[in-house]
Design a protein around this motif. Sequence first.
Motif, PDB file in Angstrom:
ATOM      1  N   TYR A   1       0.909  -1.141  -0.171  1.00 35.95           N
ATOM      2  CA  TYR A   1       0.124  -0.129   0.148  1.00 35.95           C
ATOM      3  C   TYR A   1       0.851   1.096   0.209  1.00 35.95           C
ATOM      4  N   GLY A   2       0.630   2.050   0.865  1.00 39.70           N
ATOM      5  CA  GLY A   2       1.674   3.203   0.908  1.00 39.70           C
ATOM      6  C   GLY A   2       1.478   4.111  -0.129  1.00 39.70           C
ATOM      7  N   ALA A   3       2.620   4.565  -0.519  1.00 42.30           N
ATOM      8  CA  ALA A   3       2.673   5.608  -1.859  1.00 42.30           C
ATOM      9  C   ALA A   3       2.376   4.790  -3.025  1.00 42.30           C
ATOM     10  N   VAL A   4       2.335   3.603  -2.799  1.00 43.72           N
ATOM     11  CA  VAL A   4       2.131   2.692  -4.183  1.00 43.72           C
ATOM     12  C   VAL A   4       0.531   2.788  -4.679  1.00 43.72           C
ATOM     13  N   LEU A   5      -0.242   3.091  -3.527  1.00 44.63           N
ATOM     14  CA  LEU A   5      -1.841   3.279  -3.846  1.00 44.63           C
ATOM     15  C   LEU A   5      -1.853   4.576  -4.784  1.00 44.63           C
ATOM     16  N   MET A   6      -1.093   5.285  -4.858  1.00 41.12           N
ATOM     17  CA  MET A   6      -1.091   6.717  -5.788  1.00 41.12           C
ATOM     18  C   MET A   6      -0.739   6.621  -7.013  1.00 41.12           C
ATOM     19  N   ASN A   7      -0.116   5.413  -7.333  1.00 39.89           N
ATOM     20  CA  ASN A   7       0.354   5.030  -8.759  1.00 39.89           C
ATOM     21  C   ASN A   7      -0.782   4.986  -9.630  1.00 39.89           C
ATOM     22  N   THR A   8      -1.644   4.404  -9.733  1.00 35.77           N
ATOM     23  CA  THR A   8      -3.147   4.135 -10.623  1.00 35.77           C
ATOM     24  C   THR A   8      -3.643   5.568 -10.574  1.00 35.77           C
ATOM     25  N   PRO A   9      -4.063   6.169  -9.655  1.00 34.98           N
ATOM     26  CA  PRO A   9      -4.583   7.519  -9.776  1.00 34.98           C
ATOM     27  C   PRO A   9      -3.893   8.554 -10.601  1.00 34.98           C
ATOM     28  N   LEU A  10      -2.507   8.450 -10.201  1.00 38.76           N
ATOM     29  CA  LEU A  10      -1.698   9.726 -10.981  1.00 38.76           C
ATOM     30  C   LEU A  10      -1.534   9.058 -12.556  1.00 38.76           C
ATOM     31  N   ARG A  11      -1.391   7.900 -12.754  1.00 34.99           N
ATOM     32  CA  ARG A  11      -1.394   7.287 -14.173  1.00 34.99           C
ATOM     33  C   ARG A  11      -2.609   7.581 -14.882  1.00 34.99           C
ATOM     34  N   ASN A  12      -3.662   7.473 -14.263  1.00 37.57           N
ATOM     35  CA  ASN A  12      -5.023   7.719 -14.846  1.00 37.57           C
ATOM     36  C   ASN A  12      -5.742   9.170 -14.847  1.00 37.57           C
ATOM     37  N   GLY A  13      -4.890  10.037 -14.068  1.00 34.19           N
ATOM     38  CA  GLY A  13      -5.548  11.298 -13.964  1.00 34.19           C
ATOM     39  C   GLY A  13      -6.797  11.658 -13.065  1.00 34.19           C
ATOM     40  N   TYR A  14      -6.748  10.745 -11.769  1.00 34.97           N
ATOM     41  CA  TYR A  14      -7.562  10.789 -10.702  1.00 34.97           C
ATOM     42  C   TYR A  14      -7.120  11.337  -9.455  1.00 34.97           C
ATOM     43  N   GLN A  15      -7.861  12.188  -8.791  1.00 38.24           N
ATOM     44  CA  GLN A  15      -7.439  12.711  -7.462  1.00 38.24           C
ATOM     45  C   GLN A  15      -8.462  12.096  -6.429  1.00 38.24           C
ATOM     46  N   LEU A  16      -7.726  11.570  -5.284  1.00 39.80           N
ATOM     47  CA  LEU A  16      -8.607  10.814  -4.331  1.00 39.80           C
ATOM     48  C   LEU A  16      -8.419  11.611  -2.890  1.00 39.80           C
ATOM     49  N   LYS A  17      -9.604  11.660  -2.075  1.00 43.81           N
ATOM     50  CA  LYS A  17      -9.482  11.906  -0.910  1.00 43.81           C
ATOM     51  C   LYS A  17     -10.587  11.412   0.057  1.00 43.81           C
ATOM     52  N   VAL A  18     -10.225  10.991   1.143  1.00 46.35           N
ATOM     53  CA  VAL A  18     -10.976  10.552   2.251  1.00 46.35           C
ATOM     54  C   VAL A  18     -12.406  11.511   2.763  1.00 46.35           C
ATOM     55  N   LYS A  19     -13.492  10.906   2.605  1.00 48.33           N
ATOM     56  CA  LYS A  19     -14.593  11.808   3.047  1.00 48.33           C
ATOM     57  C   LYS A  19     -14.812  11.407   4.346  1.00 48.33           C
ATOM     58  N   ASN A  20     -15.060  10.214   4.775  1.00 49.40           N
ATOM     59  CA  ASN A  20     -15.479   9.841   6.045  1.00 49.40           C
ATOM     60  C   ASN A  20     -14.906   8.392   6.070  1.00 49.40           C
ATOM     61  N   ILE A  21     -14.783   7.853   7.473  1.00 49.05           N
ATOM     62  CA  ILE A  21     -14.344   6.783   7.996  1.00 49.05           C
ATOM     63  C   ILE A  21     -15.084   5.927   9.131  1.00 49.05           C
ATOM     64  N   GLU A  22     -15.648   4.904   8.950  1.00 45.15           N
ATOM     65  CA  GLU A  22     -16.552   4.486  10.007  1.00 45.15           C
ATOM     66  C   GLU A  22     -15.810   3.274  10.705  1.00 45.15           C
ATOM     67  N   TYR A  23     -15.784   3.012  12.129  1.00 46.98           N
ATOM     68  CA  TYR A  23     -14.968   2.012  12.678  1.00 46.98           C
ATOM     69  C   TYR A  23     -15.691   1.228  13.514  1.00 46.98           C
ATOM     70  N   GLU A  24     -15.124  -0.133  13.651  1.00 47.25           N
ATOM     71  CA  GLU A  24     -16.111  -1.319  14.444  1.00 47.25           C
ATOM     72  C   GLU A  24     -14.964  -2.152  15.062  1.00 47.25           C
ATOM     73  N   LYS A  25     -14.913  -2.092  16.625  1.00 48.68           N
ATOM     74  CA  LYS A  25     -14.274  -2.969  17.094  1.00 48.68           C
ATOM     75  C   LYS A  25     -14.727  -4.132  17.281  1.00 48.68           C
ATOM     76  N   ILE A  26     -14.025  -5.271  16.703  1.00 52.31           N
ATOM     77  CA  ILE A  26     -14.546  -6.549  16.584  1.00 52.31           C
ATOM     78  C   ILE A  26     -14.957  -7.164  17.728  1.00 52.31           C
ATOM     79  N   ASP A  27     -14.122  -7.118  19.079  1.00 49.00           N
ATOM     80  CA  ASP A  27     -14.545  -7.513  20.251  1.00 49.00           C
ATOM     81  C   ASP A  27     -14.111  -6.843  21.404  1.00 49.00           C
ATOM     82  N   ALA A  28     -14.624  -6.853  22.291  1.00 51.80           N
ATOM     83  CA  ALA A  28     -14.408  -5.712  23.541  1.00 51.80           C
ATOM     84  C   ALA A  28     -12.883  -5.717  24.129  1.00 51.80           C
ATOM     85  N   LYS A  29     -12.566  -7.110  23.924  1.00 53.70           N
ATOM     86  CA  LYS A  29     -11.202  -7.300  24.715  1.00 53.70           C
ATOM     87  C   LYS A  29     -10.051  -7.443  23.716  1.00 53.70           C
ATOM     88  N   ASP A  30     -10.057  -7.087  22.418  1.00 51.29           N
ATOM     89  CA  ASP A  30      -9.231  -7.292  21.316  1.00 51.29           C
ATOM     90  C   ASP A  30      -8.764  -6.099  20.842  1.00 51.29           C
TER      91      ASP A  30
END
Length: 229
Positions: free
Chosen positions: A148-177
């Motif tokens: 992942y890392g900077a690698v994820l930007m290769n495809t958007p850059l090559r194809n002329g796209y801009q990305l940005k995170v709008k929202n992130i939802e989280y779920e803790k799988i278990d109360a203990k872990d």
Amino acid sequence: MQTDKDLFNLIKESYPLQPRQEFVSLTEDKLRQSARMINRRYMMKRLSYVSSGIAACVFAFSWLFFFNGKDIVLNTLTSLGANETKTQDENIQTIEAVLKNSLTGPSDEFKQIIDQTEWVEPLRQYEENRYMKYFSNDTSYMEFVNSYGAVLMNTPLRNGYQLKVKNIEYEKIDAKDMVYNFSIELQYQKEGTELWEVETVNGQANLTEEHKIEGMVIRINDFLGSLEN
């Protein structure tokens, strides 16, 4: 003189554009295994405290009844709840920082690095500055940036796209872990247009008690593939 096409071919050879299926499967197995190990540790702790816990409960009820310790107990419970909330908040801050760094761009700094003749070392430094402090060790860090890392930007850059995170939802799988599922609303825009579209990308992260990432999977292959069309 190297053309843009030559540079992208070099990037493909130096970094995988998408995580290997073996890496995704291995990381998911590690997440599950870590969660099971954490669960076992909690079970052992619980068993060791059973007898003392019963005695403590008897004492606590007697104290509440005879000495009116209600206010102190409520304050203690409030404090414990606040500590748990703080721990979860710190975990989420770590995950969010990594996801936003990975899925926002391509940045001007990234573009300038790729335009350089000697770009490999600057790119490695760029990734270290953005990601290394959020990972528990060198192995977990390298597994992430190699897939992942900077690698994820290769495809958007090559194809002329801009990305940005709008929202992130989280779920803790278990109360203990310390394993979290996440769902990202990812906005993307084609150069030359004003329309921002939204795609949902899911994944999972496993963290240590120090709020560092031990493993992360971002299920983004299908979305990146759609940008190629």
